[in-house]
Write an enzyme that holds these catalytic residues in place. Structure first.
Site, PDB file in Angstrom:
ATOM      1  CG  HIS A 127      93.767  39.527 -48.045  1.00 45.34           C
ATOM      2  ND1 HIS A 127      92.666  38.992 -47.407  1.00 45.34           N
ATOM      3  CD2 HIS A 127      93.285  40.439 -48.941  1.00 45.34           C
ATOM      4  CE1 HIS A 127      91.572  39.553 -47.893  1.00 45.34           C
ATOM      5  NE2 HIS A 127      91.909  40.438 -48.813  1.00 45.34           N
ATOM      6  CG  ASP A 163      88.826  45.033 -47.052  1.00 43.83           C
ATOM      7  OD1 ASP A 163      89.570  45.920 -47.489  1.00 43.83           O
ATOM      8  OD2 ASP A 163      88.434  44.067 -47.743  1.00 43.83           O
ATOM      9  CG  HIS A 165      87.868  41.195 -50.164  1.00 44.86           C
ATOM     10  ND1 HIS A 165      88.089  42.461 -50.652  1.00 44.86           N
ATOM     11  CD2 HIS A 165      87.269  40.500 -51.154  1.00 44.86           C
ATOM     12  CE1 HIS A 165      87.646  42.534 -51.895  1.00 44.86           C
ATOM     13  NE2 HIS A 165      87.141  41.359 -52.222  1.00 44.86           N
ATOM     14  CG  ASP A 247      87.162  46.347 -50.221  1.00 46.36           C
ATOM     15  OD1 ASP A 247      86.731  46.511 -49.069  1.00 46.36           O
ATOM     16  OD2 ASP A 247      88.134  45.610 -50.472  1.00 46.36           O
TER      17      ASP A 247
END
Length: 305
Positions: A127, A163, A165, A247
């Site tokens: 991120h 991931d 996200h 996740d």
């Protein structure tokens, strides 16, 4: 022997007892790996120290030097927050530099041997944009590693981010480089709200595959076979870097996708069908049991293949 790049120093990035991105993530993974019947096949590799090889010059090619200095000063003052989700402790800056070195070591090993490796490091990175950390991430590990691979002689580098996200930072950094391809599977809508399917990069080098909450392996496999494999095969990377977040597990508290830990063995098999030159680097994953079993599934598949 299968190399896992790890240091106890990674536990010194302290985020607070209730923060999901905590040192216990690495401790749980290590314990899970050490009790496997094939644990003797793991080579626990200490990353190159920052004193022996400073990654700062490479990091400064990716991140704004003013941002890097701000992180260093904040850590030196005893810590604080970059944003509401991203805390720093006194050792966080040093640990982040060592994490970058671990990713670079993984790249060097895999380029030299043609065999996969795993980077068990934190803080995560996907991120972090050029001038700001966010979402638990300080430095853009995967993007930095990809640029390092190009400097080491790779002509093309693929990045696969599984991931849950979207790797907004990685995409923002690499999408202008025609020699790096980025592919992300991520829940949508979900933090950070980026990663539309319409985003294709500046050189048709980005593939975003938004997933609905509740998606299972039955939803993922057709995308691997019909989208990801052709995209990456056509790009013909000399190295594949995987932003290996775990996740998307059904038990993870921070998202709504319904994968099982064994599904990551399937993901890993797809990667190894593309190339043996794969560097897996830890990103997210916040249920300790699901996270640990998922990493076990990844490394077990590497050993089987």
């Amino acid at each position: 022997m299968f190399p896992v790049f790890y240091s106890d120093e990674f536990l010194l990035h302290e985020t607070g007892h209730f923060h999901p991105e905590k040192p216990a993530r690495l401790t749980a993974i290590r314990k899970a790996l050490q009790v496997e019947s094939w644990a003797h096949q793991i080579a626990w590799c200490q990353p190159t120290t920052v004193e022996a090889r400073s990654p700062l010059s490479l990091i400064q090619q990716i991140h704004d030097p003013q941002y890097i200095e701000a992180v260093r000063q904040l850590a030196n003052r005893g810590g604080g927050h970059i944003d509401g989700d991203t805390p720093l402790s006194p050792r966080s800056f040093e640990v982040a530099l060592l994490a970058v070195n671990a990713w670079l070591d993984g790249v060097n090993y895999t380029l030299q041997t043609g065999e996969p490796s795993f980077v068990l490091a934190r803080p995560p990175g996907h991120h972090a944009v050029a001038d700001m950390g966010m979402g638990f991430c300080l430095l853009s590990n995967a993007a930095i590693a990809a640029h390092h691979a190009l400097e080491q002689g790779a002509n093309r580098v693929g990045i696969l981010d599984w991931d849950v996200h979207h790797g907004n930072g990685t995409q923002a950094i690499v999408e202008t480089n025609p020699n790096i391809a980025f592919c992300s599977l991520h829940e949508s809508p979900q933090y950070p709200g980026t990663g539309r399917a319409s985003e294709q990069g500046f050189h048709q080098n980005v593939l975003n595959l938004p997933m609905r909450a509740g998606s299972t392996i039955a939803d993922y496999q057709p995308l691997f076979e019909q989208k990801i494999m052709p995209f990456l095969s056509n790009f013909q990377p000399d190295l594949l870097i995987v932003s290996a977040g775990y996740d998307a597990n059904q038990d993870d508290p921070l998202a709504g996708v319904s994968l099982q830990p064994t599904d990551y063995g399937i993901f890993t098999d797809y990667c190894l069908q593309l190339t043996r030159r794969v560097v897996f680097g830890l990103e997210g994953g916040y249920d300790l049991s699901a996270l640990s079993r998922s990493v076990v599934a990844t490394i077990a598949q590497c050993l089987r293949s």
